[in-house]
Scaffold this active site. Structure first.
Site, short mmCIF file in Angstrom:
data_model
loop_
_atom_site.label_atom_id
_atom_site.label_comp_id
_atom_site.label_asym_id
_atom_site.label_seq_id
_atom_site.Cartn_x
_atom_site.Cartn_y
_atom_site.Cartn_z
N HIS A 134 40.29 63.15 18.49
CA HIS A 134 40.62 63.40 17.37
C HIS A 134 39.31 63.16 16.59
O HIS A 134 38.04 62.25 16.84
CB HIS A 134 41.47 62.19 17.21
CG HIS A 134 42.97 62.56 17.07
ND1 HIS A 134 43.04 62.62 18.31
CD2 HIS A 134 44.10 62.95 16.48
CE1 HIS A 134 44.98 62.72 17.99
NE2 HIS A 134 45.19 63.15 17.09
N LYS A 191 50.69 58.23 5.94
CA LYS A 191 50.67 59.52 4.97
C LYS A 191 51.79 59.67 4.03
O LYS A 191 51.59 59.89 2.79
CB LYS A 191 49.63 60.79 4.98
CG LYS A 191 49.14 61.73 4.70
CD LYS A 191 47.95 62.29 4.74
CE LYS A 191 48.99 63.50 5.96
NZ LYS A 191 49.40 64.41 5.50
#
Length: 918
Positions: free
Chosen positions: A148, A579
């Protein structure tokens, strides 16, 4: 931290800061040094309460960024300072750990969050040796390294920082001679000059194989040699608490990796890249075995004139001689009186032959009968040596370096780390639709109802006829099909454990899982890999139990599960759920999903392993891993866990062996304790109702913000989000699709942008409104008392609340207001005013609940670190805002390119200062 420890830290920071100051003067001149010092002094004065100092910094910015080399030098000064301070703080953490270990040894009380403490606590809870053995037999802990894109430092910089760290440690060693200290200081000055002259940012994105090599760096530098020590520590803890009991400790702690296997949204992870990744990992571990065998050759020097050896070892050496070329026989005969060394020489050369075959997998000329066919052959050779030593007065020798190598082979095999493959569910759906259409089957497969999809897929899984015998489809579908064939070959040619898990991103139906099972069946992988659905959004987490129940009732899937020993891996995503629904809603939905899934698996007799997709920041599930594990539902862990180690978290946890050891101690400690007598809370059902209500309020508040028409404009104009994609810190794109919509933005740049602008919105927004509405701003004394009781007694609520405290403490609304000025008045009024109000509300309500006057009273070291760091981070935020403002009006393409490069330098510096990215 006591006074002596604080003085030690201050001395190290002053030492590094002085050398950096000298370096700046030497490299850039007095003027740049004085400018940096002037800005730093103003920043400290502003933090001390002088508002004119902040205005003075702001007034200097336009002139500073017009001279970009000067601005870059100032950014470089603050960035380098933080890189060095981070090293000093790491060294201080190590010293504190050593002090605590010495105190534990003196008092006889195990140090907190160690393996000795966990074993002692299990014993205190009444677990017998048999209970502990049963727990060990089921223990399964797998940290999984991912690529990531949150690590802003290049590997070159990480290597140089490691060198400086080693030098600093040696400099603080008592009893150095003056000449030794001079030499070390010269080395330190030289390395800091090199750090100053190096590029902070990459000039191109890393390739996937670059990311693979970065991951392998940590295996070679730390993990490979650390792992046996963790097992040894557990053995010591067991021996102290259960003297005389011989425990069997299986290889419960292993490693996984996504790097080179995670193709979700990353078009650069191709079949060729995945195969090269697998072979590179095999080469890495074989090289480590070559080094270890060579060390054993130097070490195991018993001679037959002094001790005997086993007949098994004699026969093994004789068999090895049959594979030896004539030209080597004479050299080997020189060691006929030292048979262990003779055996080890031949093992060393067998490993070299195995590496040569791995390097040229398709070249028949590279085939060598000396090469090990698999890891079992290599392990058998080690066991032969071990048994011979144990039978011939070599018990101590067998327990030393040889035992460590045997443990390493048990853990790392010939694969090093289990490579997970991951792909988005939509790719499998499209592939299956094309495959069916090519045979004229099930027209418009994607549009048919879910029940029909399940029925069709079940029939095809149970049908021995393959659907994909020929690769006659489009390139994307051929690649999808061929990946499963590559996985089968990896298990045959690399190691059975080379690939064990296939992850399905954005799983939202049972058919998403059955589609992958069908592809696996066609490749001969039915029952040979774990198929792990990844539930990421709030709605997917809510539906997870129903999806899994459908699968557990499906006869084709049950056949697969039976072959897997009735074990099921399920992954839950912390990033997208946050999110999607905000911090409190996501955390509560994750908790509920884990509890429901655990109970469902119990109902069906399935052994669950939850895979936690945690990032480094609080908004992506970050925070202390051990506390997070102990805050999960008691039935959801039970000694089995996988969790991601992402981006900058990898370097934070594994760049230094002492800190890596502490991280693994804490992780294993927590997982061991989940197998003990977990506390039960009489009020948990009531508390769960409260969390339902609180998370619903927080969710509505959060969604009201992110769905406002002005929000997207604010996000793009008042954060550096549009520049983060150019950072060149990862091989994959920042968005799954080429849109500006937040739903298509990956969670990492989402969190990264809010961190840079010092808002930290994903780690607290909505919590204040939830708490305030629930207890009427604290006026409802009964409800406030209940929240306080939840905080004191319920690990989940305590962990979530403490993480909110951390998010608030690391945020800074004064700095965030500078970024808010980058957008228009209407947008700023609509969005930032709301953010500021919610921040103040959240801080006020959290302090009411935890009964404190300031944030992080339980974490004084962290609180002090934030306070000390802020005056050094602030100037970089001021510069970043000025650069972003200038970019809005700059028309010249060359000038824009230079300004963008400066923005990226500021991003890198702020990340170093905050010790967080995405």
């Amino acid at each position: 931290m006591n006074e002596a420890q604080q003085q030690r830290l201050s001395a190290n920071i002053h030492l590094l800061g002085d050398v950096l100051g000298q370096t700046i003067i030497e490299q850039e001149g007095e003027a740049i040094f004085e400018l940096e010092e002037r800005i730093r002094a103003l920043s400290k004065a502003w933090r001390a309460g002088d508002p004119t100092a902040g205005e003075a910094i702001k007034a200097q910015m336009p002139e500073l960024i017009e001279d970009l080399p000067r601005a870059l030098a100032v950014l470089k000064a603050f960035t380098t300072y933080f890189q060095l301070v981070n090293l000093a703080e790491d060294e201080q953490r190590i010293e504190i750990l050593r002090d605590r270990a010495r105190e534990a040894q003196t008092t006889g009380v195990p140090m907190r969050e160690t393996l000795a403490e966990s074993v002692a606590r299990l014993h205190e809870e009444g677990l017998s040796a048999d209970d502990v053995q049963r727990m060990l037999d089921e223990l399964y802990i797998v940290p999984v390294l991912t690529a990531h894109p949150t690590e802003t430092k290049r590997q070159t910089i990480m290597t140089k920082l490691r060198t400086i760290s080693d030098t600093l440690e040696r400099l603080t060693t008592p009893g150095l001679l003056p000449s030794e200290e001079r030499e070390l200081m010269e080395q330190l000055r030289e390395d800091i000059v090199l750090l100053w002259q190096s590029d902070e940012t990459r000039d191109r994105p890393p390739t996937v194989l670059d990311e693979v090599r970065t991951g392998l760096y940590f295996f070679e530098a730390t993990i490979f040699n650390l792992i046996p020590k963790i097992y040894e520590e557990l053995e010591r803890g067991l021996a102290e608490i259960f003297p005389g009991v011989k425990f069997r400790i299986p290889p419960f702690l292993r490693y996984g990796s996504w790097i080179g296997g995670d193709r979700d949204g990353n078009p650069f992870v191709t079949l060729a890249v995945t195969e090269e990744t697998l072979r590179t990992m095999k080469e890495t571990v074989l090289k480590q075995y070559n080094i270890a065998v060579d060390e054993l050759y130097q070490h195991l020097i018993p001679a037959v004139t002094r001790v005997t050896i086993s007949q098994e070892l004699r026969e093994s050496i004789a068999a090895d001689f049959q594979l030896v070329p004539k030209e080597e026989v004479e050299v080997l005969e020189r060691f006929r009186m030292e048979p262990y060394r003779q055996k080890l020489i031949m093992m060393f050369r067998r490993l070299r032959a195995t590496r040569a075959e791995n390097e040229h997998p398709w070249d028949d000329r590279a085939r060598n009968p000396r090469a090990y066919r698999n890891v079992d052959e290599f392990m058998n050779d080690l066991r032969i040596i071990e048994r011979s030593l144990l039978a011939n007065k070599g018990e101590r020798l067998a327990r030393g370096r040889l035992k460590a190598l045997i443990r390493q082979v048990e853990v790392f095999g010939f694969h090093l780390a289990m490579l997970d493959c991951r792909q988005h569910s939509s790719r499998h759906r499209e592939a299956m639709a094309e495959i069916f259409a090519s045979y004229g089957l099930y027209a418009d497969y994607q549009a048919i109802p879910e029940s029909d999809k399940i029925r069709i897929l079940t029939r095809e899984i149970n049908n021995p006829r393959p659907l994909t015998a020929q690769l006659q489809f489009s390139a994307p579908t051929n690649e999808t099909v061929a990946l499963f064939r590559l996985m089968r070959r990896a298990k045959e040619e690399i190691d059975e454990d080379a690939i064990q898990t296939y992850i399905i991103s954005m799983t939202n139906t049972a058919s998403n899982v059955l589609e992958v099972l069908l592809l696996a069946k066609d490749a001969g992988l039915l029952g040979r890999i774990d198929i792990a659905p990844l539930f990421e959004t709030v709605s997917d987490l809510d539906a997870a139990a129903q999806i899994m129940a459908t699968l557990f009732e499906n006869d084709a899937y049950r056949r697969h599960l039976e072959r897997r020993g009735w074990r099921q891996q399920i992954m839950i995503g912390y990033s997208d759920s946050n999110k999607d629904g905000g911090y409190l809603r996501a955390n509560w939905m994750l908790f509920l999903a884990q509890r429901t899934l655990a109970r469902l698996c119990d109902q069906f007799g399935v052994k669950l392993t939850l895979f936690h997709g945690r990032g480094g920041t609080l908004g992506r599930g970050g925070g202390p891993a051990n506390r997070a594990i102990l805050a999960q539902p008691p039935e959801s862990v039970r000694g089995r866990v996988r969790l991601t180690e992402q981006g900058e978290v990898i370097s934070t946890r594994y760049a230094n062996q002492a800190l890596a050891r502490r991280h693994l101690e804490q992780l294993v400690n927590a997982v061991l304790l989940t197998g003990g007598r977990r506390p039960r809370f009489a009020q948990e059902a009531v508390w769960a109702q409260r969390m339902d209500a609180l998370s619903d309020i927080a969710f509505r508040k959060y969604r009201a913000l992110v769905t406002r028409p002005e929000f997207l404009t604010y996000f793009h104009e008042a954060t550096p989000i549009d520049h983060i994609g150019a950072l060149n810190i990862g091989s994959r794109p920042a968005r799954r699709k080429a849109t500006q919509d937040i739903s298509d933005l990956r969670a990492i740049p989402w969190v990264f942008a809010w961190t840079q602008s010092r808002v930290n919105l994903p780690s607290w927004y909505g919590v204040g409104t939830a708490l305030a509405q629930w207890c009427n701003d604290g006026a409802d004394a009964e409800k406030l008392a209940e929240l306080r009781e939840m905080y004191r007694q319920w690990p989940l609520f305590c962990t979530v609340t403490d993480n909110v405290q951390m998010g608030l403490a690391k945020a800074d609304m004064a700095i965030a207001s500078l970024y808010a000025e980058l957008t228009d008045d209407a947008t700023r009024t609509a969005i930032f005013t709301d953010i500021l109000d919610e921040f103040r509300r959240t801080e006020r309500m959290v302090l009411l609940v935890v009964e404190a006057d300031e944030l992080l009273t339980k974490e004084p070291v962290v609180r002090r670190s934030i306070k000390v760091r802020n005056p050094y981070v602030d100037p970089m935020n001021y510069i970043q805002v000025a650069l972003l403002h200038r970019l809005k009006s700059e028309q010249d393409a060359e000038r824009r390119q230079k300004l963008t490069a400066a923005v990226l330098s500021s991003v890198n510096g702020i990340a170093a200062g905050l010790q967080n990215t995405g």
